[in-house]
Design a protein around this motif. Structure first.
Motif, PDB file in Angstrom:
ATOM      1  N   PHE A  20      12.483  30.564 -19.191  1.00 34.01           N
ATOM      2  CA  PHE A  20      13.059  31.897 -19.066  1.00 34.01           C
ATOM      3  C   PHE A  20      12.238  32.740 -18.095  1.00 34.01           C
ATOM      4  O   PHE A  20      11.036  32.516 -17.932  1.00 34.01           O
ATOM      5  N   PRO A  21      12.872  33.711 -17.427  1.00 32.87           N
ATOM      6  CA  PRO A  21      12.116  34.643 -16.586  1.00 32.87           C
ATOM      7  C   PRO A  21      11.003  35.305 -17.393  1.00 32.87           C
ATOM      8  O   PRO A  21      11.209  35.729 -18.531  1.00 32.87           O
ATOM      9  N   GLY A  22       9.816  35.334 -16.803  1.00 33.48           N
ATOM     10  CA  GLY A  22       8.673  35.905 -17.491  1.00 33.48           C
ATOM     11  C   GLY A  22       7.979  34.943 -18.419  1.00 33.48           C
ATOM     12  O   GLY A  22       6.970  35.284 -19.036  1.00 33.48           O
ATOM     13  N   GLY A  23       8.503  33.717 -18.524  1.00 39.39           N
ATOM     14  CA  GLY A  23       7.947  32.736 -19.439  1.00 39.39           C
ATOM     15  C   GLY A  23       6.792  31.950 -18.837  1.00 39.39           C
ATOM     16  O   GLY A  23       6.534  31.991 -17.625  1.00 39.39           O
ATOM     17  N   TYR A  24       6.107  31.223 -19.698  1.00 41.80           N
ATOM     18  CA  TYR A  24       4.947  30.414 -19.316  1.00 41.80           C
ATOM     19  C   TYR A  24       5.298  28.942 -19.513  1.00 41.80           C
ATOM     20  O   TYR A  24       5.862  28.568 -20.547  1.00 41.80           O
ATOM     21  N   LEU A  25       4.992  28.122 -18.516  1.00 39.81           N
ATOM     22  CA  LEU A  25       5.333  26.702 -18.588  1.00 39.81           C
ATOM     23  C   LEU A  25       4.158  25.856 -18.101  1.00 39.81           C
ATOM     24  O   LEU A  25       3.874  25.800 -16.903  1.00 39.81           O
ATOM     25  N   PRO A  26       3.451  25.174 -19.022  1.00 37.97           N
ATOM     26  CA  PRO A  26       2.428  24.208 -18.597  1.00 37.97           C
ATOM     27  C   PRO A  26       3.061  22.834 -18.447  1.00 37.97           C
ATOM     28  O   PRO A  26       3.882  22.422 -19.278  1.00 37.97           O
ATOM     29  N   LEU A  27       2.701  22.117 -17.408  1.00 39.70           N
ATOM     30  CA  LEU A  27       3.271  20.782 -17.160  1.00 39.70           C
ATOM     31  C   LEU A  27       2.170  19.802 -16.802  1.00 39.70           C
ATOM     32  O   LEU A  27       1.294  20.108 -15.982  1.00 39.70           O
ATOM     33  N   ARG A  28       2.213  18.643 -17.424  1.00 40.10           N
ATOM     34  CA  ARG A  28       1.333  17.550 -17.024  1.00 40.10           C
ATOM     35  C   ARG A  28       2.086  16.694 -16.006  1.00 40.10           C
ATOM     36  O   ARG A  28       3.128  16.125 -16.317  1.00 40.10           O
ATOM     37  N   VAL A  29       1.563  16.643 -14.816  1.00 41.14           N
ATOM     38  CA  VAL A  29       2.252  15.977 -13.709  1.00 41.14           C
ATOM     39  C   VAL A  29       1.506  14.696 -13.338  1.00 41.14           C
ATOM     40  O   VAL A  29       0.307  14.732 -13.032  1.00 41.14           O
ATOM     41  N   PHE A  30       2.207  13.567 -13.397  1.00 44.46           N
ATOM     42  CA  PHE A  30       1.577  12.298 -13.054  1.00 44.46           C
ATOM     43  C   PHE A  30       2.387  11.496 -12.044  1.00 44.46           C
ATOM     44  O   PHE A  30       1.837  10.666 -11.325  1.00 44.46           O
ATOM     45  N   TYR A  34       6.381  14.229  -7.965  1.00 51.92           N
ATOM     46  CA  TYR A  34       6.146  15.594  -8.439  1.00 51.92           C
ATOM     47  C   TYR A  34       4.758  16.087  -8.038  1.00 51.92           C
ATOM     48  O   TYR A  34       4.575  17.280  -7.799  1.00 51.92           O
ATOM     49  N   ARG A  35       3.792  15.191  -7.944  1.00 50.14           N
ATOM     50  CA  ARG A  35       2.476  15.596  -7.439  1.00 50.14           C
ATOM     51  C   ARG A  35       2.587  16.023  -5.978  1.00 50.14           C
ATOM     52  O   ARG A  35       1.964  16.994  -5.550  1.00 50.14           O
ATOM     53  N   MET A  36       3.389  15.281  -5.198  1.00 51.41           N
ATOM     54  CA  MET A  36       3.620  15.674  -3.802  1.00 51.41           C
ATOM     55  C   MET A  36       4.356  17.010  -3.737  1.00 51.41           C
ATOM     56  O   MET A  36       4.066  17.854  -2.889  1.00 51.41           O
ATOM     57  N   MET A  37       5.320  17.220  -4.631  1.00 54.92           N
ATOM     58  CA  MET A  37       6.045  18.486  -4.676  1.00 54.92           C
ATOM     59  C   MET A  37       5.095  19.640  -4.960  1.00 54.92           C
ATOM     60  O   MET A  37       5.147  20.682  -4.299  1.00 54.92           O
ATOM     61  N   VAL A  38       4.217  19.452  -5.942  1.00 54.58           N
ATOM     62  CA  VAL A  38       3.250  20.495  -6.293  1.00 54.58           C
ATOM     63  C   VAL A  38       2.345  20.804  -5.106  1.00 54.58           C
ATOM     64  O   VAL A  38       2.080  21.969  -4.786  1.00 54.58           O
ATOM     65  N   ARG A  39       1.889  19.752  -4.424  1.00 55.04           N
ATOM     66  CA  ARG A  39       1.001  19.950  -3.276  1.00 55.04           C
ATOM     67  C   ARG A  39       1.709  20.751  -2.179  1.00 55.04           C
ATOM     68  O   ARG A  39       1.142  21.692  -1.620  1.00 55.04           O
ATOM     69  N   CYS A  40       2.957  20.388  -1.887  1.00 51.55           N
ATOM     70  CA  CYS A  40       3.706  21.100  -0.846  1.00 51.55           C
ATOM     71  C   CYS A  40       3.963  22.553  -1.235  1.00 51.55           C
ATOM     72  O   CYS A  40       3.839  23.466  -0.411  1.00 51.55           O
ATOM     73  N   SER A  85      -7.502  14.104 -14.487  1.00 53.58           N
ATOM     74  CA  SER A  85      -8.058  12.771 -14.245  1.00 53.58           C
ATOM     75  C   SER A  85      -7.380  12.221 -13.007  1.00 53.58           C
ATOM     76  O   SER A  85      -6.520  12.871 -12.417  1.00 53.58           O
ATOM     77  N   SER A  86      -7.753  11.039 -12.631  1.00 50.90           N
ATOM     78  CA  SER A  86      -7.138  10.420 -11.468  1.00 50.90           C
ATOM     79  C   SER A  86      -5.639  10.232 -11.701  1.00 50.90           C
ATOM     80  O   SER A  86      -5.235   9.531 -12.626  1.00 50.90           O
ATOM     81  N   GLY A  87      -4.843  10.898 -10.886  1.00 43.93           N
ATOM     82  CA  GLY A  87      -3.395  10.756 -11.003  1.00 43.93           C
ATOM     83  C   GLY A  87      -2.753  11.643 -12.041  1.00 43.93           C
ATOM     84  O   GLY A  87      -1.553  11.501 -12.315  1.00 43.93           O
ATOM     85  N   LEU A  88      -3.493  12.587 -12.639  1.00 51.76           N
ATOM     86  CA  LEU A  88      -2.922  13.470 -13.659  1.00 51.76           C
ATOM     87  C   LEU A  88      -3.364  14.905 -13.398  1.00 51.76           C
ATOM     88  O   LEU A  88      -4.563  15.175 -13.247  1.00 51.76           O
ATOM     89  N   GLU A  89      -2.390  15.807 -13.341  1.00 54.27           N
ATOM     90  CA  GLU A  89      -2.674  17.213 -13.088  1.00 54.27           C
ATOM     91  C   GLU A  89      -1.977  18.081 -14.135  1.00 54.27           C
ATOM     92  O   GLU A  89      -0.884  17.749 -14.606  1.00 54.27           O
ATOM     93  N   LEU A  90      -2.631  19.175 -14.473  1.00 51.72           N
ATOM     94  CA  LEU A  90      -2.008  20.187 -15.318  1.00 51.72           C
ATOM     95  C   LEU A  90      -1.676  21.371 -14.434  1.00 51.72           C
ATOM     96  O   LEU A  90      -2.559  21.944 -13.788  1.00 51.72           O
ATOM     97  N   ALA A 104      23.220  19.799  -4.726  1.00 54.27           N
ATOM     98  CA  ALA A 104      21.950  19.121  -4.983  1.00 54.27           C
ATOM     99  C   ALA A 104      22.030  17.697  -4.474  1.00 54.27           C
ATOM    100  O   ALA A 104      23.110  17.099  -4.421  1.00 54.27           O
ATOM    101  N   ARG A 105      20.893  17.162  -4.087  1.00 56.03           N
ATOM    102  CA  ARG A 105      20.865  15.810  -3.531  1.00 56.03           C
ATOM    103  C   ARG A 105      19.471  15.219  -3.759  1.00 56.03           C
ATOM    104  O   ARG A 105      18.462  15.925  -3.694  1.00 56.03           O
ATOM    105  N   PRO A 106      19.403  13.913  -3.984  1.00 53.33           N
ATOM    106  CA  PRO A 106      18.106  13.250  -4.141  1.00 53.33           C
ATOM    107  C   PRO A 106      17.533  12.866  -2.779  1.00 53.33           C
ATOM    108  O   PRO A 106      18.258  12.451  -1.883  1.00 53.33           O
ATOM    109  N   LEU A 107      16.226  13.017  -2.634  1.00 53.70           N
ATOM    110  CA  LEU A 107      15.534  12.545  -1.444  1.00 53.70           C
ATOM    111  C   LEU A 107      15.150  11.085  -1.641  1.00 53.70           C
ATOM    112  O   LEU A 107      15.186  10.567  -2.768  1.00 53.70           O
ATOM    113  N   PRO A 108      14.791  10.383  -0.567  1.00 52.90           N
ATOM    114  CA  PRO A 108      14.385   8.973  -0.714  1.00 52.90           C
ATOM    115  C   PRO A 108      13.247   8.782  -1.719  1.00 52.90           C
ATOM    116  O   PRO A 108      13.145   7.727  -2.346  1.00 52.90           O
ATOM    117  N   SER A 109      12.407   9.788  -1.882  1.00 54.86           N
ATOM    118  CA  SER A 109      11.291   9.695  -2.825  1.00 54.86           C
ATOM    119  C   SER A 109      11.751   9.748  -4.272  1.00 54.86           C
ATOM    120  O   SER A 109      10.979   9.458  -5.190  1.00 54.86           O
TER     121      SER A 109
END
Length: 207
Positions: A20-30, A34-40, A85-90, A104-109
């Motif tokens: 929701f708008p104004g909400g808090y969302l923690p995500l473990r990304v492995f 999605y790690r590339m998405m976060v970096r970009c 850790s290696s390969g895991l981000e919060l 919407a469309r999927p990318l090759p990744s």
């Protein structure tokens, strides 16, 4: 933001949850995509979109149809990234504007991107006297939680229909379908009225 504003190629993070708008969302990304998405997103100072899955799993979306997602989602801004850790981000994110998927469309990744139309943000609406008990109960609950992401919450937040309704929608044991119905409501007052009815039925808040 106005309802006519659109974003092109917004990266999507499909989840079995509703932001929701104004909400808090923690995500473990492995996953690499999605790690590339976060970096970009971090490098460009750009957001991503959180959409709720109708079925399936977020790790197996490359071959699933668009109908797998609900049409309405929420823009997420990345506030911090912690390497666990290696390969895991919060990543810790905050919810911003609501949007509706147009394409919407999927990318090759395997990452999905979408063109979206931003929906109008909630107009600040003061909480009427007959609903104030919902805000009072929320303030008591959040005080007990003592969560760091609530440190910047002020008394003004507890005077606004949309903010109070959204926080209760996150806290109450609603299923995804009901949460999405609440998210889609354009009237923050109506959203709070419905939430207050649920609180009263559950005996959580009373006048």
């Amino acid at each position: 933001m106005t309802s006519s504003l659109t974003l092109v190629s917004l990266p999507l993070f499909p989840l079995h949850t509703v932001l929701f708008p104004g909400g808090y969302l923690p995500l473990r990304v492995f996953e690499l995509r999605y790690r590339m998405m976060v970096r970009c997103c971090r490098e460009q100072g750009a957001p991503f979109g959180v959409v709720t899955l109708r079925s399936g799993h977020e790790t197996r979306l490359h071959d699933q149809p668009l109908e797998t997602f609900h049409a309405v989602g929420t823009i997420a801004h990345i506030d911090s990234v912690t390497h666990l850790s290696s390969g895991l981000e919060l990543i810790e994110c905050s919810g911003k504007d609501r949007f509706r998927l147009t394409q919407a469309r999927p990318l090759p990744s395997g990452l999905w991107v979408a063109d979206v139309q931003l929906l109008a943000a909630d107009v600040p609406v003061p909480i009427p006297a007959d609903l104030r008990h919902a805000a009072t109960a929320l303030e008591q609950v959040l005080h007990k939680l003592e969560q760091p992401h609530l440190d910047n919450v002020s008394e003004q937040h507890f005077l606004d229909c949309g903010w109070v309704a959204n926080r209760w929608c996150e806290l109450l044991p609603m299923n995804d379908h009901l949460q999405l119905q609440m998210l889609e409501l354009d009237s923050p007052l109506l959203r709070l009225e419905l939430v207050t009815d649920a609180l009263e039925r559950a005996g959580i808040a009373s006048q």
